[in-house]
Design a protein around this motif. Sequence first.
Motif, PDB file in Angstrom:
ATOM      1  N   UNK A 313       0.875  -1.188  -0.051  1.00 17.07           N
ATOM      2  CA  UNK A 313      -0.050   0.130  -0.011  1.00 17.07           C
ATOM      3  C   UNK A 313       0.917   1.187  -0.155  1.00 17.07           C
ATOM      4  N   UNK A 314       0.621   2.123  -1.003  1.00 16.90           N
ATOM      5  CA  UNK A 314       1.433   3.136  -1.283  1.00 16.90           C
ATOM      6  C   UNK A 314       1.055   4.181   0.029  1.00 16.90           C
ATOM      7  N   UNK A 315       2.163   4.980   0.549  1.00 18.16           N
ATOM      8  CA  UNK A 315       1.889   6.022   1.647  1.00 18.16           C
ATOM      9  C   UNK A 315       1.020   7.237   0.944  1.00 18.16           C
ATOM     10  N   UNK A 316       1.767   7.535  -0.139  1.00 16.37           N
ATOM     11  CA  UNK A 316       1.248   9.161  -0.754  1.00 16.37           C
ATOM     12  C   UNK A 316       1.313   8.670  -2.272  1.00 16.37           C
ATOM     13  N   UNK A 317      -0.270   9.328  -2.553  1.00 16.69           N
ATOM     14  CA  UNK A 317      -0.219   9.218  -4.140  1.00 16.69           C
ATOM     15  C   UNK A 317      -0.400  10.450  -4.533  1.00 16.69           C
ATOM     16  N   UNK A 318       0.047  10.832  -5.739  1.00 16.67           N
ATOM     17  CA  UNK A 318      -0.242  11.994  -6.181  1.00 16.67           C
ATOM     18  C   UNK A 318      -0.757  11.944  -7.527  1.00 16.67           C
ATOM     19  N   UNK A 319      -1.791  12.474  -8.045  1.00 13.97           N
ATOM     20  CA  UNK A 319      -2.235  12.388  -9.611  1.00 13.97           C
ATOM     21  C   UNK A 319      -1.736  13.510 -10.177  1.00 13.97           C
ATOM     22  N   UNK A 320      -1.215  13.457 -11.274  1.00 17.71           N
ATOM     23  CA  UNK A 320      -0.823  14.902 -11.980  1.00 17.71           C
ATOM     24  C   UNK A 320      -1.551  14.766 -13.525  1.00 17.71           C
ATOM     25  N   UNK A 321      -1.548  15.890 -14.091  1.00 18.90           N
ATOM     26  CA  UNK A 321      -2.167  16.109 -15.273  1.00 18.90           C
ATOM     27  C   UNK A 321      -1.268  15.300 -16.303  1.00 18.90           C
ATOM     28  N   UNK A 322      -1.532  14.888 -17.665  1.00 20.53           N
ATOM     29  CA  UNK A 322      -0.830  14.194 -18.329  1.00 20.53           C
ATOM     30  C   UNK A 322       0.052  15.134 -19.177  1.00 20.53           C
ATOM     31  N   UNK A 323       0.065  16.499 -18.963  1.00 23.63           N
ATOM     32  CA  UNK A 323       0.847  17.377 -19.540  1.00 23.63           C
ATOM     33  C   UNK A 323       2.498  16.932 -19.343  1.00 23.63           C
ATOM     34  N   UNK A 324       3.158  17.326 -20.652  1.00 25.22           N
ATOM     35  CA  UNK A 324       4.480  16.788 -20.502  1.00 25.22           C
ATOM     36  C   UNK A 324       5.413  17.376 -19.371  1.00 25.22           C
ATOM     37  N   UNK A 325       4.922  18.597 -19.026  1.00 20.33           N
ATOM     38  CA  UNK A 325       5.730  19.199 -17.869  1.00 20.33           C
ATOM     39  C   UNK A 325       5.638  18.476 -16.627  1.00 20.33           C
ATOM     40  N   UNK A 326       4.529  17.371 -16.442  1.00 22.53           N
ATOM     41  CA  UNK A 326       4.529  16.720 -15.188  1.00 22.53           C
ATOM     42  C   UNK A 326       5.578  15.504 -15.217  1.00 22.53           C
ATOM     43  N   UNK A 327       5.997  15.216 -16.386  1.00 22.26           N
ATOM     44  CA  UNK A 327       6.825  13.790 -16.373  1.00 22.26           C
ATOM     45  C   UNK A 327       8.005  14.302 -15.493  1.00 22.26           C
ATOM     46  N   UNK A 328       8.993  15.186 -15.671  1.00 22.78           N
ATOM     47  CA  UNK A 328      10.127  15.484 -14.805  1.00 22.78           C
ATOM     48  C   UNK A 328       9.899  15.433 -13.307  1.00 22.78           C
ATOM     49  N   UNK A 329       8.590  16.057 -12.963  1.00 21.11           N
ATOM     50  CA  UNK A 329       8.331  15.988 -11.603  1.00 21.11           C
ATOM     51  C   UNK A 329       7.981  14.712 -10.940  1.00 21.11           C
ATOM     52  N   UNK A 330       7.384  14.067 -11.788  1.00 22.84           N
ATOM     53  CA  UNK A 330       6.701  12.632 -11.572  1.00 22.84           C
ATOM     54  C   UNK A 330       7.996  11.708 -11.371  1.00 22.84           C
ATOM     55  N   UNK A 331       8.960  11.913 -12.309  1.00 21.78           N
ATOM     56  CA  UNK A 331      10.054  11.009 -12.132  1.00 21.78           C
ATOM     57  C   UNK A 331      10.848  10.990 -10.999  1.00 21.78           C
ATOM     58  N   UNK A 332      10.957  12.447 -10.400  1.00 15.88           N
ATOM     59  CA  UNK A 332      11.676  12.843  -9.242  1.00 15.88           C
ATOM     60  C   UNK A 332      10.835  12.243  -7.981  1.00 15.88           C
ATOM     61  N   UNK A 610      14.338   8.210 -18.404  1.00 16.29           N
ATOM     62  CA  UNK A 610      14.301   9.806 -18.373  1.00 16.29           C
ATOM     63  C   UNK A 610      13.754  10.079 -19.582  1.00 16.29           C
ATOM     64  N   UNK A 611      12.425  10.338 -19.818  1.00 13.21           N
ATOM     65  CA  UNK A 611      11.700  10.864 -21.190  1.00 13.21           C
ATOM     66  C   UNK A 611      11.901  12.215 -21.281  1.00 13.21           C
ATOM     67  N   UNK A 612      12.590  13.171 -20.367  1.00 12.15           N
ATOM     68  CA  UNK A 612      13.270  14.391 -20.789  1.00 12.15           C
ATOM     69  C   UNK A 612      12.118  15.367 -20.931  1.00 12.15           C
ATOM     70  N   UNK A 613      11.151  15.165 -20.308  1.00 13.06           N
ATOM     71  CA  UNK A 613       9.658  16.068 -20.197  1.00 13.06           C
ATOM     72  C   UNK A 613       8.935  16.273 -21.701  1.00 13.06           C
ATOM     73  N   UNK A 614       9.143  15.032 -22.375  1.00 16.07           N
ATOM     74  CA  UNK A 614       8.495  15.168 -23.581  1.00 16.07           C
ATOM     75  C   UNK A 614       7.316  14.102 -23.957  1.00 16.07           C
ATOM     76  N   UNK A 615       6.997  13.684 -22.804  1.00 16.90           N
ATOM     77  CA  UNK A 615       5.846  12.730 -22.853  1.00 16.90           C
ATOM     78  C   UNK A 615       4.741  12.942 -21.921  1.00 16.90           C
ATOM     79  N   UNK A 616       3.610  12.834 -22.877  1.00 16.15           N
ATOM     80  CA  UNK A 616       2.225  12.700 -22.267  1.00 16.15           C
ATOM     81  C   UNK A 616       2.045  11.380 -21.486  1.00 16.15           C
ATOM     82  N   UNK A 617       1.796  11.584 -20.269  1.00 17.14           N
ATOM     83  CA  UNK A 617       1.735   9.990 -19.445  1.00 17.14           C
ATOM     84  C   UNK A 617       0.400   9.780 -18.818  1.00 17.14           C
ATOM     85  N   UNK A 618      -0.416   8.757 -19.422  1.00 19.68           N
ATOM     86  CA  UNK A 618      -1.591   8.489 -18.700  1.00 19.68           C
ATOM     87  C   UNK A 618      -1.624   7.216 -18.167  1.00 19.68           C
TER      88      UNK A 618
END
Lengths: 752, 442
Positions: A313-332, A610-618
Motif C-alpha cells: 500500500x503506497x503512503x502517498x499518491x499524487x495524481x498529475x495532469x498528462x501534460x509533458x511538464x508533469x513528467x520530470x516532476x513525477x520521475x523525481x 528519463x523521458x526528458x519532459x517530452x511525454x504525455x503520460x496516462x
Amino acid sequence: MSEFIQLARQQCARVAPMWPLAESIAVNPCWFFTDQPVERVSAIWKYVSDIDLVMERAFYRQQLQQGQLDDMLLPTDAIKQLSEPQRLPRWFNVTDIVDQLQARQRKMLWKDEVVLQISQFCGLHTEFPERFVDEAQPDNGLYLGWLTVVREDKGIATLMGERQLPHYFDRLPDDISELYQVLSDDWLQHYSEDALNYYLFSLLIDVLGWSSALRYRDWDPAAPHNNIEPVLSLLGIRLAWDYVLWQWAKDTSSDLFNRLSQRFAQQAARCQRDCERVEQSQKILWQCQRAYEREQLQGYRLASKTAPDVEQRPTVQAAFCIDVRSEPLRRALDTQSGIKSLGVAGFFGLPIGFKSQQGKRPQLPGLLNPQIWVEEKDVALPGATITAIGELLDTPTSSLNAVEVLGLAKGIGLFTAHDEVESTDTPKAQLDVDVAAVKSELVDALAGTLTSLGIKQFGECFVWVGHSSHHENNPQRAAMNCGACGGQSGAINARLMCQLLNQADIRTALAERGIKIPKDTQFYAGLHETVTDRILPLSDEFPEYVARAFEQASATVREHKQYPQTRSGLNRLADLFKKTRDWAEVRPEWGLADNFMMVLAPRARSATVDLQGRAFLHDYDAQHDPDASILAALISAPGVVAHWINWQYFTSVTAPARLGSGNKLLHNRVAQNVGVFEGNSGDLRIGLSLQSVWDGEQWRHRPCRLQVIIDASETQIKQALEASPSFKPLVQNRWLFLYQLDDEGQLTEVTL
Amino acid sequence: MGATTLNWIQIDELRVTLVVMVALLSWVVLRYTWRNFALEPSRPRAMGWMLGCLVSVVVTLVANHFILFLLSWISISVCLHRLLLFYPERARAVLATHKRMITARLTEVLLVVSFIQFYLWSGDATITGTLAHYYSTNTVPTGAMLTLVIAALLSCAQMPFHGWLMQVVESPTSVSSLLHAGIVNLGGFLLLSFAPLLTEAESARWLLGILSAVSCGLAILIMSTRISIKIRLAWSTCAQMGLMLLEIALGYYSLALLHLVAHSLYKAYAFLSSGTVRPIHNVLVRNSWITLAWFIFSLVLINLALWLSFGHFKPTAAVLLSLSITLLMSQAHKFSWFKSVLIAVVWVAIYTGLTLSAAQLMQDGRVHIMLDLAVAAWFIVLVALYWWLEQHVAHQVSQRWFIRLNAGLYIDEWFTRLALWLWPRPEDRHRYESVQEKESAS
C-alpha cells in the motif's frame, strides 16, 4: 451552377476553430483535413498559400549531416534530392495577380490592403456587435455590415489610387446567397470544381485567423459542422473583393484584364497537376521527417514488464495532469520510497465550469461543454471600485481629465511588483457547489476517473495536483496553462476533487459502485506551478512528509531541467520565482515545447526512464480493460488533445509566419480579446509566438509528430481504434504514429 | 546677455521635474527592454538606440543654447528612427517611418527657422537670452512664435500629421512606450520653455488653441471606435497631447506640466502592461436626462468653486472635470450613493491639490477667456455628439459617423500616398518577384 455555395460551405467547414485569448487551447489548424493523408494536405496548403506543413529542405539537410535522421528510412540519394533547387507552382488569387501585373511601387499592394480592410472590419464587427446586428437577417449580418462600411469608406480609393473603385461596391448584391449566385452565374461558371475548391480555400487562408475566430462563434463541440454561416460570410467578403477587382480591371485596362484573365484561366486549368507536382516534390521531405522522428524515438527505451509482485500500500499518491511538464516532476517523486504518482487528464474528469464576479469560464477540455457550475465562496473581489474608477481612463468623455487626476497614481504601477496571477490562483476555501442537486453526475465523473486510473489501493494521503503557469502580462498565458482545463489553471478541479472525495456521502456512493476508499485516506489538493516547478498547497497544508517530498522533487527537477534564461542566469528557486512577477518576461517557461510522445501504460513501464519532459503520460492497465473501452476513451479524448497540442507546436515551427502568431514584442490585443494582431497589420494571428518555440539560436521544439505508445495487445488496440472515429484517421493518414509496447519493451508500429 | 557668453545648459524647476521623470522612466523602460529582448540577438541594438534616445532627451531638456538644443533634438530623431525601423522587413513599419520622417524633417526646419528669427530679434542664441530680451523690451517676435507653435503641433503628432504615431505599433512594445510616454511630449516642453513669450503672442495662441482643440476632440472620439489595445492607446496619446498643447494655449502652464508628467507615467504603464488580458470598453452613460442634469449641476458647482478660489472662471477645465464627475455619478449603481458622492469629492480634491502643487513649479500665463470659452463650447458640442452617437447605434447618421471616425476621417490616406510617392517601394523588395521567377522557370 447552383451548387457553388455548397462548395463554399464545404471549404468553410475545413477551417478549425480558434478559442479567444482567455480560454485559448491548442488546436490543430488542419483538424478538418485529417480525413486525408498528411502529405496530400501539406501539398494543398503549400500550393494554395505557400504554407509549410513540413520543414524546409535546408533543415533536413542539416539534420542529415548531423546524423539526426535514421538512414534506414531514406533513399540513398537523399542528400542530392535535398540539395536540388526547388521551383514550385502556386495558386494565386486575383489580388495577387493584379499586384504582380500592375506597377504599384507608389501605391499600396492590393493583397495587403484587402487583408487589412477585412481584418479591421472583422475586429469592428466583433468589438461593436450592437452596431451591426440585424435582427431580421442574423446570418447576413457580417456581410451586410461589411458592405455598409466599405461603401461608406472614402479612404480606400485614395489609398489605392483608383478613383472608380467605390462604384463597384455599390453594385454588389445586398444578400450573401445572392452574392454567391451572382458570382457563379456571372464569373466563375467556366471553371472546374477542382479549381474552384483550390480558389475558395486559398481565399479563406488569406484570412485564416479571422476564419478560425469566426468558426469558433456558435461553436458546438457536439456538431462541429453546423454553424459555419459566419465563415461563409467572411469567404463571401473575400470573394467580393476579388470580384470587384476583376470587374474594375475589366473596365479599366483591357491589357491588364487580358493578362489577368489569361493567367487565372491557365492556373485553373492546370491546378490539379500543379498540386500533384508540389506533393511529388515534398515526398523527400516527408521521408526525412519520418526518419527524424524515428531516430529520436530510438533514443528512448521503456522498461520491460516485471512479474506483478504483491503490491504494498503506497503512503502517498499524487495524481498529475498528462501534460509533458508533469513528467520530470513525477520521475523525481517516483524515485522516493512510498510515493506513487499517477497520470490523468488534468480536469480530472469533472464536467465543470467556474463562475465568479469576473464572469464564467470553462474548466474542462474544449471538446466538451460544462454541465455543472462551481463558484468561489465568500470572495470579496478586491478593487471593484478601483476598476470602475480606472475605466474612466478608457472612456472618451472622461479620459482627458482622468489622466490628470489618476495618471500619477497609475504610474506607481511602473515601480511595483506584478503578482496578481499567483495571488488570485491559490485560495484554499471550499468551493461553492450544490452537491445534492448534481450528486449522481459528480459521482459518475469521480467513478469514471478513478476507474480509468486503475487504482488498486488508496494510500493514506492522496493529492490531486492541477497545474498552472504563474506569470504576468502575457496575452497568450492560457497556452501555458492546463489544456485539459480549457486553458485555465487546474486549481479549481484539484480543489473540487479533494473537497468531494473527503465527503462521507460521496465515499458511500462510490463504495456502492465498487470503489472502496479506506477511512484513513485523506485527499489533498495541490498546484504544480510550471514556471518554478513548485507544488503549492490548495487545501489544508500537506502533511509534513508530503511537503518535504514535494520540495525535494521540485529541487531535483530544477537541478536538471533546462529553463529559459533567468535574470541572474541561475535556476535557483529565487531566480525562477522572479520570472513569475516580471511583467517584461516573454519566455517565462518553455511550456509544452519539444513534446514528442504519449505513453498509455502502467507507470512502472516508464518510471525509470528519463523521458526528458517530452511525454504525455496516462496510466492505463490493459488487464482491466478486456473490451478496450477505456483505451478507446483515452485515445479519443486525451489522445486527441495531445495531438492538437502536438500539431499546434509542430505547425508553429514549420510555418511560424502563418500558423504561428509571430513576434511577442509586437502583439496587440484585439476586439474583446478574441486574439492578437502582430503590430496592427494583416490578419488575426493563430498559433504560438516565435518566443514560445525559438530560443534566439535554435528551435526549442523539435518538430515531430506525436508518437503514441500503448501497452495493450494488438487486438485491443485495433478494437479501440474502431471505436474512436476521430482518432483512427490520424493513424491512417500519418498525422501521428501508433506503437504497441510488448513485454520486453520493444515497440511495434501499428498500421492500418 | 550677449552672444559671447555661451550658456550651454540651464536648470530650473521645470527642467528638474522633467529630468527626474525621464530618469525614472528610463530606468523602467530600459529594464523592461533588457528583459524583453533576453535571448534575442538584437538585444544590444535595442538597448543601444534606446539609451541613445534617452540621453539625447535629457540633453534636450537641459539645453539652453540653440545649437545644442537642435543637435540633441535631431539626435533623438535619429535614434528613434532606428528603433521604429527595428524590424525593417515589416512593410508597414517602413511606411510609418517614412511618414514620420516627413513630419520630423518639417519640424526640424521649422525649429531652425524659428531659432534664427529669435537670434535675429534678440542677438542671442540661447533660450534664457531670448527670454531676457523679452523681459527688457516687452516685445514679442510674432513670426518666430508662429513657427515655433507649428513645430510643436507637428512634433506632438497633431492631426493631420498624426498617422505615424498610430502606425509605429509595428515596433516593439517598449519602443511604443518610450515614444508615447516621452518623446512625443517634447513639443509641449518646447513651448513651455518659451512660455512667457507665448503669453503675449496673441495670434500664436489662437492658432495653437484652435488646432490642438480640434485635434484633441476628434482624436478622443476616434479612439473610442478603435478595436485594438495599442491603437486605442495611440489615439489617446494624440488626444492627450492635444489637451496639453491646448492648456498651454490657454495660459495654464502649470496644468500643462502636470498633464505632461501624469500622462507620461500613465501611458508608459498602459503600454508596458498591454499584454495583460483585461476587458477594454467605453463606460456607457445610462440615463441621458439624469446624466445631463448631473453635468449641468456639477458644471455650475465647479465653475463657482474655481471662481471663488482663483478669482476667474476656467471654462475648459471645468467642462472636462464635470464630465468625469458626471460619468462617475452615472455609474452610481456600481457603488452606493454615499460612496459615489465621496469619490466625486475626493476626485475634485485630488485635482485641486495636484494643480496647486504644479503651480509651485511653473508660473501660469495670462488667462485667455475668449479662447477658453470657445474651446469649452467645442468640447460640449463634441460630447453631445458622442452621447448621441452612443445612444442611437442603429440610426443611419450615427452609423455613418461611427464609420468615418473609425477610419480616422480619411485624413491619413493622403499622407500615405505622399510617403509612397516620396519613397516608392523598391523593386527588389517587391514580394512577388521570387515567385514570378519560379513561375517563369517552370
